[in-house]
Write an enzyme that holds these catalytic residues in place. Structure first.
Site, PDB file in Angstrom:
ATOM      1  N   PHE A 134       5.604 -32.449  59.645  1.00  0.00           N
ATOM      2  CA  PHE A 134       6.436 -32.748  60.622  1.00  0.00           C
ATOM      3  C   PHE A 134       7.906 -32.422  59.999  1.00  0.00           C
ATOM      4  O   PHE A 134       7.972 -32.278  58.692  1.00  0.00           O
ATOM      5  CB  PHE A 134       6.423 -34.169  61.196  1.00  0.00           C
ATOM      6  CG  PHE A 134       7.298 -35.023  60.282  1.00  0.00           C
ATOM      7  CD1 PHE A 134       6.419 -35.650  59.236  1.00  0.00           C
ATOM      8  CD2 PHE A 134       8.403 -35.574  60.491  1.00  0.00           C
ATOM      9  CE1 PHE A 134       6.852 -36.770  58.611  1.00  0.00           C
ATOM     10  CE2 PHE A 134       9.056 -36.527  59.759  1.00  0.00           C
ATOM     11  CZ  PHE A 134       8.291 -37.163  58.779  1.00  0.00           C
TER      12      PHE A 134
ATOM     13  N   ILE B 175       5.558 -32.765  50.510  1.00  0.00           N
ATOM     14  CA  ILE B 175       4.741 -32.344  52.035  1.00  0.00           C
ATOM     15  C   ILE B 175       5.245 -33.537  52.883  1.00  0.00           C
ATOM     16  O   ILE B 175       4.956 -34.721  52.568  1.00  0.00           O
ATOM     17  CB  ILE B 175       3.330 -32.761  51.824  1.00  0.00           C
ATOM     18  CG1 ILE B 175       2.669 -31.737  50.604  1.00  0.00           C
ATOM     19  CG2 ILE B 175       2.463 -32.293  53.233  1.00  0.00           C
ATOM     20  CD1 ILE B 175       1.305 -31.830  50.210  1.00  0.00           C
ATOM     21  N   LYS B 176       5.880 -33.074  53.943  1.00  0.00           N
ATOM     22  CA  LYS B 176       6.374 -34.177  55.175  1.00  0.00           C
ATOM     23  C   LYS B 176       5.167 -34.094  56.048  1.00  0.00           C
ATOM     24  O   LYS B 176       5.014 -33.739  57.024  1.00  0.00           O
ATOM     25  CB  LYS B 176       7.502 -33.551  55.492  1.00  0.00           C
ATOM     26  CG  LYS B 176       8.746 -33.904  55.188  1.00  0.00           C
ATOM     27  CD  LYS B 176      10.092 -33.530  55.589  1.00  0.00           C
ATOM     28  CE  LYS B 176      10.534 -34.522  56.776  1.00  0.00           C
ATOM     29  NZ  LYS B 176      11.169 -35.717  56.381  1.00  0.00           N
ATOM     30  N   SER B 177       4.301 -35.091  55.417  1.00  0.00           N
ATOM     31  CA  SER B 177       2.894 -35.037  56.243  1.00  0.00           C
ATOM     32  C   SER B 177       3.095 -36.107  57.278  1.00  0.00           C
ATOM     33  O   SER B 177       3.964 -37.147  57.366  1.00  0.00           O
ATOM     34  CB  SER B 177       1.617 -35.543  55.265  1.00  0.00           C
ATOM     35  OG  SER B 177       1.760 -36.970  55.038  1.00  0.00           O
TER      36      SER B 177
END
Ligand code: PXG
Length: 291
Positions: free
Chosen positions: A31, A149-151
């Site tokens: 995101f 990582i914008k997980s």
């Protein structure tokens, strides 16, 4: 309110995702949080690049080109008549079955764009500064789940946020597994020492925040020294000023860390200068749309 879902703009009530979506089942997705100011989407290309890099890192195929994604974001803002907005872009692995195997989801990726208003912290905290505490939950180690990582798996940050709230403050200072300062749950941290800026480098388990990069640019343009240095809590406690940066929070002063007053306990002059320059930049920089 209309929400973009897989190529369609649906009413908020109609915008629904399957319970078999691996974003829901496993947090398998990525995101971005983006802001627009007076019809200018701030640092949109930088956010899109980061979104696609997050997707690349988890082998998630975003079914839109970057240009298509930018157009879908702008159209969502226009449909919702929003001049000033918080934009949430979510891409999940999509519908699969009750197993981790992402191959079952290929071709089903879910793309969501929500545009809305956001008020993160009360205005008073921007004027007077906020208190934060260091929490026991350590930031994810890069070798396991890299903070770059914008997980959709934000439990690490949420656990830290819960610990902050339980301690009666709004934000948590997170250390990495070595005990060095990493970042806060949704913001990067800066200190000012002798009129120069210090923030932890990426390899400390720190997200390369777009607001963080913007603040470094602003400081350089003002002739303020900037250092991406390994920081300890001692460095934070003994800083002259402290502030946090993030798309949602923007720039928020910090005047107390773990019960220690930072500097004179008031919002510092460099912090005020950076806040003002940041505000000016948001008025002129970005990708424009018209309503
Ligand atoms: N660190 C982390 C862990 C983040 O999630 C930032 C720093 C700041 O990065 P940008 O690029 O925004 O300057 C973030 C991003 C929220 C919220 O609701 C905030 C973020 C992500 C998700 C939710 O506060 N910030």
């Amino acid at each position: 309110m209309k929400v973009y879902l897989n190529g369609k703009w649906l009413d908020k009530k109609e915008a629904k995702v399957s319970v078999f979506d691996h974003g829901f089942l496993y947090g398998d997705g990525v995101f971005e949080g983006i802001r627009s100011y007076n019809c200018l989407v701030f640092k949109l290309r930088e956010h899109i690049d980061r979104l696609y890099n997050s997707a690349q890192a988890i082998m998630l195929q975003i079914p839109l080109s970057k240009e298509e994604m930018i157009n879908a974001i702008l159209k969502t803002l226009i449909i919702n008549s929003l001049k000033d907005a918080y934009i949430r872009v979510v891409v999940s692995r999509g519908e699969g079955d009750l197993g981790l195997d992402p191959r079952k989801c290929y071709g089903n990726e879910t793309v969501v764009i929500i545009t809305d208003k956001i008020v993160l912290y009360p205005q008073k905290l921007y004027q007077n500064g906020m208190a934060i505490v260091t929490v026991p939950t350590v930031r994810n180690i890069p070798e396991a789940l890299n903070p770059q990582i914008k997980s959709l798996n934000y439990l690490n940050n949420i656990l830290a946020k819960i610990e902050a709230i339980n301690s009666g403050v709004e934000e948590a200072l997170m250390l990495n597994h070595l005990g060095y300062v990493a970042e806060c749950t949704g913001d990067n941290i800066f200190i000012v020492k002798k009129d120069e800026l210090f923030t932890p480098p990426q390899y400390m388990g720190t997200l390369r925040g777009i607001t963080r990069d913007t603040v470094l640019e602003i400081a350089k343009s003002k002739g303020i020294g900037t250092y991406e240095n390994v920081l300890t809590r001692y460095d934070i406690y003994t800083g002259d000023e402290c502030f946090l940066t993030g798309t949602a929070a923007e720039i928020i002063p910090v005047v107390m860390v773990d019960g220690r007053k930072i500097g004179n306990g008031k919002v510092g002059k460099i912090t005020k200068l950076i806040m003002g320059e940041f505000r000016n930049l948001t008025k002129t920089e970005g990708i424009r749309y018209s309503l």
